[in-house]
Enzyme design. Structure first.
Site, PDB file in Angstrom:
ATOM      1  N   ASN A  89       0.761  -1.210   0.205  1.00 26.72           N
ATOM      2  CA  ASN A  89      -0.084  -0.025   0.009  1.00 26.72           C
ATOM      3  C   ASN A  89       0.710   1.348   0.010  1.00 26.72           C
ATOM      4  O   ASN A  89       0.337   2.173  -0.519  1.00 26.72           O
ATOM      5  CB  ASN A  89      -0.987  -0.162   1.153  1.00 26.72           C
ATOM      6  CG  ASN A  89      -1.653   1.468   1.494  1.00 26.72           C
ATOM      7  OD1 ASN A  89      -2.559   1.787   0.940  1.00 26.72           O
ATOM      8  ND2 ASN A  89      -1.123   1.958   2.656  1.00 26.72           N
ATOM      9  N   TYR A 156       5.133   9.543 -10.105  1.00 28.32           N
ATOM     10  CA  TYR A 156       4.021   8.761  -9.447  1.00 28.32           C
ATOM     11  C   TYR A 156       3.414   8.087 -10.596  1.00 28.32           C
ATOM     12  O   TYR A 156       3.078   6.788 -10.399  1.00 28.32           O
ATOM     13  CB  TYR A 156       3.102   9.609  -8.742  1.00 28.32           C
ATOM     14  CG  TYR A 156       1.825   9.095  -8.014  1.00 28.32           C
ATOM     15  CD1 TYR A 156       2.201   8.392  -6.891  1.00 28.32           C
ATOM     16  CD2 TYR A 156       0.787   9.097  -8.650  1.00 28.32           C
ATOM     17  CE1 TYR A 156       1.189   7.837  -6.084  1.00 28.32           C
ATOM     18  CE2 TYR A 156      -0.204   8.277  -7.884  1.00 28.32           C
ATOM     19  CZ  TYR A 156      -0.041   7.930  -6.703  1.00 28.32           C
ATOM     20  OH  TYR A 156      -1.022   7.106  -6.000  1.00 28.32           O
ATOM     21  N   LYS A 160       3.083   3.861 -10.763  1.00 32.22           N
ATOM     22  CA  LYS A 160       1.677   3.295 -10.647  1.00 32.22           C
ATOM     23  C   LYS A 160       1.842   2.242 -11.950  1.00 32.22           C
ATOM     24  O   LYS A 160       1.123   1.037 -11.921  1.00 32.22           O
ATOM     25  CB  LYS A 160       0.924   3.937 -10.291  1.00 32.22           C
ATOM     26  CG  LYS A 160       0.757   4.659  -9.034  1.00 32.22           C
ATOM     27  CD  LYS A 160       0.723   3.762  -7.804  1.00 32.22           C
ATOM     28  CE  LYS A 160       0.519   4.085  -6.505  1.00 32.22           C
ATOM     29  NZ  LYS A 160       0.805   3.141  -5.399  1.00 32.22           N
TER      30      LYS A 160
END
Length: 251
Positions: A89, A156, A160
């Site tokens: 996470n 980012y 991802k």
């Protein structure tokens, strides 16, 4: 085989903390890994009868963390667990600027926390538990920005997108094994966390999409961390978890 083991990174705040709270139950062992411990979890775990472990570790140093986790998993009796789950996470948004203005150290940290650490921990988890009879799952918390480009979000978005694609590869690996793990890279939706505050607080000249995030907040379109955690954990519990290696919790 009545116990459920969950390893959760980024458990000290936001949706990670909400997931940790919701995972506290009598038949659970929860190992939380974050830069800082969350003292509020301790009395909740005692009340619920949960075995709670909290490791403080910088996810940017994932090689050392992986070694520690592999040793710890090696001390566990595989027959003791009904299920074993890794939830990757933890993530971070580096300073919000165009890539040409980004500092090398910021880029490196974002990619280490957001991509390298999930890969390292997944490799260790799957290797150390390969002979366990338990149901094994790897849940990677992704983002819509892994599937949609955005200015000033190169690190980012890349982390991802990389998470999504390595999960697809991992699903192919595990499908070839007799007791392969079920894996999924899951986008949880837009959540009202400190990351959103960081996006709304960016400079318009550096972040042309800032106003969109301001409107999401003003329009009440952000999920609370508790709501998002419930949605993610419900998806994890689905009997068809892993059928789609890349998914969205809102679907």
């Amino acid at each position: 085989m009545t116990q459920h083991l969950t390893i959760l990174t980024g458990a000290s705040r936001g949706m990670g903390l909400a997931m940790a709270r919701q995972l506290l139950n009598a038949d659970a062992t929860l190992l939380c890994i974050s830069r800082t411990a969350q003292p509020a979890l301790t009395p909740l775990a005692e009340q619920a009868g949960t075995t709670l472990l909290q490791w403080t570790h910088d996810l940017a140093d994932s090689a050392a963390l992986g070694e520690r986790l592999e040793v710890w998993l090696g001390t566990q009796a595989g027959t003791a667990w009904r299920s074993a789950t890794l939830i990757n996470n933890a993530g971070m948004i580096p300073p919000i600027v165009p890539l040409s203005e980004a500092k090398g150290a910021d880029l490196a940290q974002a990619l280490r926390v957001g991509l390298e650490a999930p890969m390292q921990l997944s490799a260790v988890f799957l290797r150390a538990t390969k002979n366990w009879a338990a149901t094994r799952r790897v849940l990677n918390i992704s983002s819509g920005l892994g599937r949609r480009a955005m200015a000033s979000q190169a690190a980012y978005c890349a982390a991802k997108a990389g998470m999504d694609h390595f999960t697809r590869c991992l699903a192919l690996d595990e499908a070839l094994k007799p007791n392969g793990a079920k894996v999924c890279s899951l986008a949880p939706g837009v959540i009202d966390t400190e990351m959103q505050l960081q996006l709304r607080g960016a400079d318009d000249s550096d972040f042309p999409d800032r106003e969109n995030f301001v409107r999401l907040k003003a329009g009440g379109q952000l999920s609370s961390p508790d709501e998002a955690a419930r949605r993610v954990l419900a998806y994890l519990a689905r009997p068809d978890f892993g059928r789609q290696p890349v998914a969205d919790a809102r679907e």
